[in-house]
Design a protein around this motif. Sequence first.
Motif, PDB file in Angstrom:
ATOM      1  N   LEU A   8       0.838  -1.194   0.000  1.00 26.39           N
ATOM      2  CA  LEU A   8       0.000   0.000   0.000  1.00 26.39           C
ATOM      3  C   LEU A   8       0.874   1.244   0.000  1.00 26.39           C
ATOM      4  N   CYS A   9       0.354   2.321  -0.567  1.00 27.53           N
ATOM      5  CA  CYS A   9       1.028   3.605  -0.540  1.00 27.53           C
ATOM      6  C   CYS A   9       0.122   4.625   0.138  1.00 27.53           C
ATOM      7  N   PHE A  10       0.605   5.225   1.220  1.00 30.74           N
ATOM      8  CA  PHE A  10      -0.131   6.275   1.926  1.00 30.74           C
ATOM      9  C   PHE A  10       0.453   7.634   1.553  1.00 30.74           C
ATOM     10  N   LEU A  11      -0.412   8.554   1.181  1.00 36.40           N
ATOM     11  CA  LEU A  11      -0.042   9.945   0.952  1.00 36.40           C
ATOM     12  C   LEU A  11      -0.384  10.718   2.214  1.00 36.40           C
ATOM     13  N   VAL A  12       0.635  11.183   2.949  1.00 38.58           N
ATOM     14  CA  VAL A  12       0.422  11.816   4.238  1.00 38.58           C
ATOM     15  C   VAL A  12       1.126  13.171   4.249  1.00 38.58           C
ATOM     16  N   GLU A  13       0.345  14.236   4.350  1.00 36.96           N
ATOM     17  CA  GLU A  13       0.943  15.572   4.393  1.00 36.96           C
ATOM     18  C   GLU A  13       1.427  15.903   5.809  1.00 36.96           C
ATOM     19  N   GLU A  14       2.213  16.957   5.905  1.00 36.07           N
ATOM     20  CA  GLU A  14       2.922  17.292   7.130  1.00 36.07           C
ATOM     21  C   GLU A  14       1.995  17.413   8.336  1.00 36.07           C
ATOM     22  N   GLN A  15       0.806  17.983   8.135  1.00 35.50           N
ATOM     23  CA  GLN A  15      -0.119  18.199   9.248  1.00 35.50           C
ATOM     24  C   GLN A  15      -0.481  16.898   9.944  1.00 35.50           C
ATOM     25  N   TYR A  16      -0.466  15.783   9.214  1.00 33.35           N
ATOM     26  CA  TYR A  16      -0.886  14.499   9.783  1.00 33.35           C
ATOM     27  C   TYR A  16       0.287  13.552  10.017  1.00 33.35           C
ATOM     28  N   ARG A  17       1.508  14.078   9.979  1.00 39.62           N
ATOM     29  CA  ARG A  17       2.688  13.222  10.084  1.00 39.62           C
ATOM     30  C   ARG A  17       2.727  12.445  11.390  1.00 39.62           C
ATOM     31  N   HIS A  18       2.224  13.041  12.477  1.00 37.92           N
ATOM     32  CA  HIS A  18       2.239  12.369  13.773  1.00 37.92           C
ATOM     33  C   HIS A  18       0.827  12.076  14.280  1.00 37.92           C
ATOM     34  N   ASP A  19      -0.150  12.181  13.421  1.00 34.13           N
ATOM     35  CA  ASP A  19      -1.544  11.975  13.814  1.00 34.13           C
ATOM     36  C   ASP A  19      -1.871  10.482  13.852  1.00 34.13           C
ATOM     37  N   GLY A  20      -2.676  10.096  14.833  1.00 31.03           N
ATOM     38  CA  GLY A  20      -3.052   8.686  14.960  1.00 31.03           C
ATOM     39  C   GLY A  20      -3.717   8.140  13.719  1.00 31.03           C
ATOM     40  N   MET A  21      -4.477   8.981  13.045  1.00 31.81           N
ATOM     41  CA  MET A  21      -5.015   8.655  11.727  1.00 31.81           C
ATOM     42  C   MET A  21      -4.238   9.490  10.725  1.00 31.81           C
ATOM     43  N   PRO A  22      -3.246   8.932  10.069  1.00 29.31           N
ATOM     44  CA  PRO A  22      -3.127   7.509   9.727  1.00 29.31           C
ATOM     45  C   PRO A  22      -1.944   6.757  10.341  1.00 29.31           C
ATOM     46  N   VAL A  23      -1.124   7.379  11.182  1.00 28.71           N
ATOM     47  CA  VAL A  23       0.115   6.733  11.621  1.00 28.71           C
ATOM     48  C   VAL A  23      -0.161   5.391  12.291  1.00 28.71           C
ATOM     49  N   ASP A  24      -1.146   5.356  13.194  1.00 30.40           N
ATOM     50  CA  ASP A  24      -1.449   4.100  13.888  1.00 30.40           C
ATOM     51  C   ASP A  24      -2.008   3.052  12.932  1.00 30.40           C
ATOM     52  N   VAL A  25      -2.739   3.504  11.920  1.00 31.72           N
ATOM     53  CA  VAL A  25      -3.261   2.565  10.917  1.00 31.72           C
ATOM     54  C   VAL A  25      -2.109   1.949  10.130  1.00 31.72           C
ATOM     55  N   ILE A  26      -1.121   2.771   9.772  1.00 33.59           N
ATOM     56  CA  ILE A  26       0.051   2.265   9.056  1.00 33.59           C
ATOM     57  C   ILE A  26       0.776   1.222   9.898  1.00 33.59           C
ATOM     58  N   ARG A  27       0.964   1.516  11.183  1.00 38.70           N
ATOM     59  CA  ARG A  27       1.623   0.548  12.071  1.00 38.70           C
ATOM     60  C   ARG A  27       0.829  -0.749  12.161  1.00 38.70           C
ATOM     61  N   GLN A  28      -0.481  -0.620  12.237  1.00 37.97           N
ATOM     62  CA  GLN A  28      -1.317  -1.815  12.329  1.00 37.97           C
ATOM     63  C   GLN A  28      -1.178  -2.678  11.084  1.00 37.97           C
ATOM     64  N   LEU A  29      -1.217  -2.056   9.918  1.00 41.85           N
ATOM     65  CA  LEU A  29      -1.082  -2.800   8.669  1.00 41.85           C
ATOM     66  C   LEU A  29       0.272  -3.497   8.590  1.00 41.85           C
ATOM     67  N   ARG A  30       1.321  -2.805   8.995  1.00 43.84           N
ATOM     68  CA  ARG A  30       2.646  -3.425   8.981  1.00 43.84           C
ATOM     69  C   ARG A  30       2.723  -4.591   9.950  1.00 43.84           C
ATOM     70  N   SER A  31       2.066  -4.448  11.100  1.00 45.10           N
ATOM     71  CA  SER A  31       2.101  -5.541  12.082  1.00 45.10           C
ATOM     72  C   SER A  31       1.394  -6.782  11.567  1.00 45.10           C
ATOM     73  N   TRP A  32       0.468  -6.600  10.626  1.00 41.90           N
ATOM     74  CA  TRP A  32      -0.218  -7.739  10.004  1.00 41.90           C
ATOM     75  C   TRP A  32       0.583  -8.323   8.838  1.00 41.90           C
ATOM     76  N   GLY A  33       1.743  -7.721   8.547  1.00 39.28           N
ATOM     77  CA  GLY A  33       2.606  -8.284   7.517  1.00 39.28           C
ATOM     78  C   GLY A  33       2.516  -7.615   6.167  1.00 39.28           C
ATOM     79  N   HIS A  34       1.829  -6.495   6.072  1.00 39.03           N
ATOM     80  CA  HIS A  34       1.693  -5.809   4.798  1.00 39.03           C
ATOM     81  C   HIS A  34       2.800  -4.777   4.611  1.00 39.03           C
ATOM     82  N   ARG A  35       3.135  -4.508   3.371  1.00 40.65           N
ATOM     83  CA  ARG A  35       4.143  -3.500   3.035  1.00 40.65           C
ATOM     84  C   ARG A  35       3.427  -2.166   2.870  1.00 40.65           C
ATOM     85  N   VAL A  36       3.874  -1.162   3.615  1.00 42.92           N
ATOM     86  CA  VAL A  36       3.272   0.172   3.530  1.00 42.92           C
ATOM     87  C   VAL A  36       4.373   1.186   3.240  1.00 42.92           C
TER      88      VAL A  36
END
Length: 301
Positions: free
Chosen positions: A3-31
């Motif tokens: 997956l490719c996430f487009l994340v602008e500076e305002q959301y760089r440390h925001d739980g949406m999407p940072v925590d979602v990205i971590r969750q996907l990686r923990s399930w074994g997906h490439r982000v």
Amino acid sequence: MRLCFLVEEQYRHDGMPVDVIRQLRSWGHRVDVLRPGGSLLRLSDAVAAGRHDAWVLKTVSGGPGLTLLEAAAGAGLTTVNDARAIRGVRDKVLAAVTAERHGLPVPVTYAALRIEEFAEVPEAAYPLVVKPADGSSGRAVRLVPSPDRLADPASRDERPDGGMLIAQPYVPNSGTDLKVYCVDGRLYATERCSPLHPDQPAVERQVPLGAEVAAIAARVGEVFGLDLYGVDVVLGPDGPVVVDVNDFPSFRQVPDAVARVAWAILRLADAGGERPLPAADALPGHASAALPLGGATGGDA
């Protein structure tokens, strides 16, 4: 999946999407994470190569991320949400026209380049809620009580880009907004203090979702073609009124929001951008075998 996430500076440390990205990686997906506006992007590598199963956008309205998402869609790649659907709600002028044309309960909407032009709105329509046509997160929303107050400093348009403004008659309410989130075909209602009533006691909680509001929220997804979205609803004297629609909102107060949003992204990616059938109430670890897993994790959250 990759997956490719487009994340602008305002959301760089925001739980949406940072925590979602971590969750996907923990399930074994490439982000992979791209930061439009924050770094040089080689488009042939980012888009044309087509290495990703889906692209996901989390950016501010009017930011450069949507253009990149549209480029990915134009190259035939899957996007979450659909790039055309995102454009349709981020332009609030277009969204208001679309909603009214499809019979959704929305206020009468006026558009102008300068706030002074709203002096032509009938006085009976006041007070007016004025906001940028490409605004988000309650930015620059103000309540103008009467035409003679358009010149007040608090009401002035401070936009240096001269972008479009919209105005809608204020819907009398209790001072709280109802935010309805849709995740994987399920609706969740939350209540929060209205930005127009900052003097109200702070409140943010999950609340029961009535049948009428649920039907309106589901219809919003159908009309705009959205899968992950939020609807701002005001409960006025004549019933529920839709005052805003957001793609990929915060999903605050949604139970297990991170896992649910991550799972929804996988299902949408697996469906190639088409709406999948309603899911069983399960998350990866219980039913993830139905989705292909990616290889090693990577990228930078």
